[in-house]
Design an enzyme around this catalytic site. Structure first.
Site, mmCIF file in Angstrom:
data_model
loop_
_atom_site.group_PDB
_atom_site.id
_atom_site.type_symbol
_atom_site.label_atom_id
_atom_site.label_comp_id
_atom_site.label_asym_id
_atom_site.label_seq_id
_atom_site.Cartn_x
_atom_site.Cartn_y
_atom_site.Cartn_z
ATOM 1 C CG HIS A 144 -0.224 0.015 2.526
ATOM 2 N ND1 HIS A 144 -0.055 -1.111 3.291
ATOM 3 C CD2 HIS A 144 0.413 1.003 3.189
ATOM 4 C CE1 HIS A 144 0.634 -0.819 4.370
ATOM 5 N NE2 HIS A 144 0.938 0.461 4.326
HETATM 6 C C1 T46 Z 1 2.916 0.862 6.842
HETATM 7 C C2 T46 Z 1 3.733 -0.354 7.040
HETATM 8 C C3 T46 Z 1 5.199 -0.066 7.131
HETATM 9 C C4 T46 Z 1 -3.915 -0.749 13.774
HETATM 10 O O1 T46 Z 1 -4.965 -1.030 14.375
HETATM 11 N N1 T46 Z 1 -3.227 0.390 14.096
HETATM 12 C C5 T46 Z 1 -2.065 0.733 13.486
HETATM 13 O O2 T46 Z 1 -1.476 1.772 13.825
HETATM 14 C C6 T46 Z 1 -1.546 -0.133 12.462
HETATM 15 C C7 T46 Z 1 -0.257 0.216 11.748
HETATM 16 C C8 T46 Z 1 -2.244 -1.267 12.166
HETATM 17 N N2 T46 Z 1 -3.405 -1.574 12.817
HETATM 18 C C9 T46 Z 1 -4.102 -2.821 12.477
HETATM 19 C C10 T46 Z 1 -4.751 -2.829 11.102
HETATM 20 C C11 T46 Z 1 -4.653 -4.286 10.690
HETATM 21 O O3 T46 Z 1 -5.784 -4.981 11.177
HETATM 22 O O4 T46 Z 1 -3.158 -3.876 12.470
HETATM 23 C C12 T46 Z 1 -3.418 -4.795 11.419
HETATM 24 C C13 T46 Z 1 -2.208 -4.964 10.508
HETATM 25 O O5 T46 Z 1 -1.967 -3.728 9.795
HETATM 26 P P1 T46 Z 1 -1.511 -3.700 8.266
HETATM 27 O O6 T46 Z 1 -2.100 -4.845 7.542
HETATM 28 O O7 T46 Z 1 -1.826 -2.324 7.729
HETATM 29 O O8 T46 Z 1 0.062 -3.895 8.408
HETATM 30 P P2 T46 Z 1 1.201 -3.759 7.292
HETATM 31 O O9 T46 Z 1 2.390 -4.428 7.846
HETATM 32 O O10 T46 Z 1 0.710 -4.194 5.967
HETATM 33 O O11 T46 Z 1 1.487 -2.158 7.176
HETATM 34 C C14 T46 Z 1 1.949 -1.430 8.297
HETATM 35 C C15 T46 Z 1 1.201 -0.093 8.396
HETATM 36 O O12 T46 Z 1 -0.210 -0.340 8.427
HETATM 37 C C16 T46 Z 1 1.496 0.840 7.263
HETATM 38 O O13 T46 Z 1 1.031 2.132 7.557
HETATM 39 O O14 T46 Z 1 3.358 1.805 6.195
HETATM 40 O O15 T46 Z 1 3.341 -1.163 8.163
#
Ligand code: T46
Length: 134
Positions: free
Chosen positions: A49
């Site tokens: 993303h």
């Molecule tokens: C990014 C990369 C480097 C939350 O509830 N609060 C938060 O602050 C974050 C970051 C995530 N979440 C929840 C949302 C999802 O249910 O945690 C779960 C995993 O998040 P996500 O699938 O977005 O994780 P990544 O590793 O794909 O991405 C993350 C960050 O979301 C993003 O901003 O730049 O790490």
């Protein structure tokens, strides 16, 4: 694409090392949120993303991983392997994180609170957003 890596000041003595990070000093924005990922399963790739506004600094406080960056025109691969170095990722940048070592802890300092509306999760939409595709 310009890769911005920050090398933080290390305070080392005969007890070991310490790194301190202050917003608008060591980190180029106000820190509204900190999160970290660990126990990443072998072979997993995360991210996929971009963000419309969010700026972040990624710090591998333990272990190693790689980051794929894509601004819509060029791509780069960055290795994160030092707990005193942080990778700055601006908004409008597609990112993927991969090759996590089993002991990796990737800490992220973020300029904004969590907001799902700030995410662009569709690659075609991202290319249109940055003007790389009409
Ligand atoms: C990014 C990369 C480097 C939350 O509830 N609060 C938060 O602050 C974050 C970051 C995530 N979440 C929840 C949302 C999802 O249910 O945690 C779960 C995993 O998040 P996500 O699938 O977005 O994780 P990544 O590793 O794909 O991405 C993350 C960050 O979301 C993003 O901003 O730049 O790490």
């Amino acid at each position: 694409m310009e890769i911005k890596k920050y090398t933080f000041q290390r305070h080392g003595d005969d007890r070991g090392m310490l790194v301190a990070l202050e917003e608008m000093k060591d980190i180029p924005f106000d820190i509204k949120r900190v999160y970290y990922m660990y126990d990443t399963i072998e072979g997993v790739r995360r991210g996929f993303h971009a963000h419309k506004c969010l700026e972040q600094i990624l710090i591998p406080i333990h272990g190693t991983c790689k980051i794929h960056l894509d601004d819509g025109f060029t791509t780069e691969e960055v290795v994160l392997d030092k707990p005193y170095e942080g990778l700055y990722i601006s908004n409008n940048m597609w990112r993927e994180m991969y090759d996590f070592s089993p002991d990796a802890v990737l800490m992220v300092l973020a300029s904004e609170f969590y907001d799902e509306k700030d995410y662009i999760r569709d690659y075609d939409e991202f290319l249109k957003f940055v003007g790389a595709k009409v």
